[in-house]
Design a protein around this motif. Structure first.
Motif: not given
Length: 51
Positions: A4-19
């Motif tokens: 159910l959680s979204i996992l960011g594969l890149t720094d940009i992906g992780r930042a987008t998920i957090a933002a």
């Protein structure tokens, strides 16, 4: 990691998920409810492996 959680594969992906707070409790609860009635993951999701 749960399904159910979204996992960011890149720094940009992780930042987008957090933002966008895509893994906040409320959003995960909505995904869980959708999963219970067969709407999650979407049948058109190209990343999901066929069962």
């Amino acid at each position: 990691m749960d399904s159910l959680s979204i996992l960011g594969l890149t720094d940009i992906g992780r930042a987008t998920i957090a933002a966008l707070t895509l893994n906040q409790t409320r959003v995960i609860n909505i995904r869980e409810a959708d999963k219970a009635i067969g709407r999650h993951p979407p049948s058109t999701d190209p990343i999901q492996a066929p069962n």
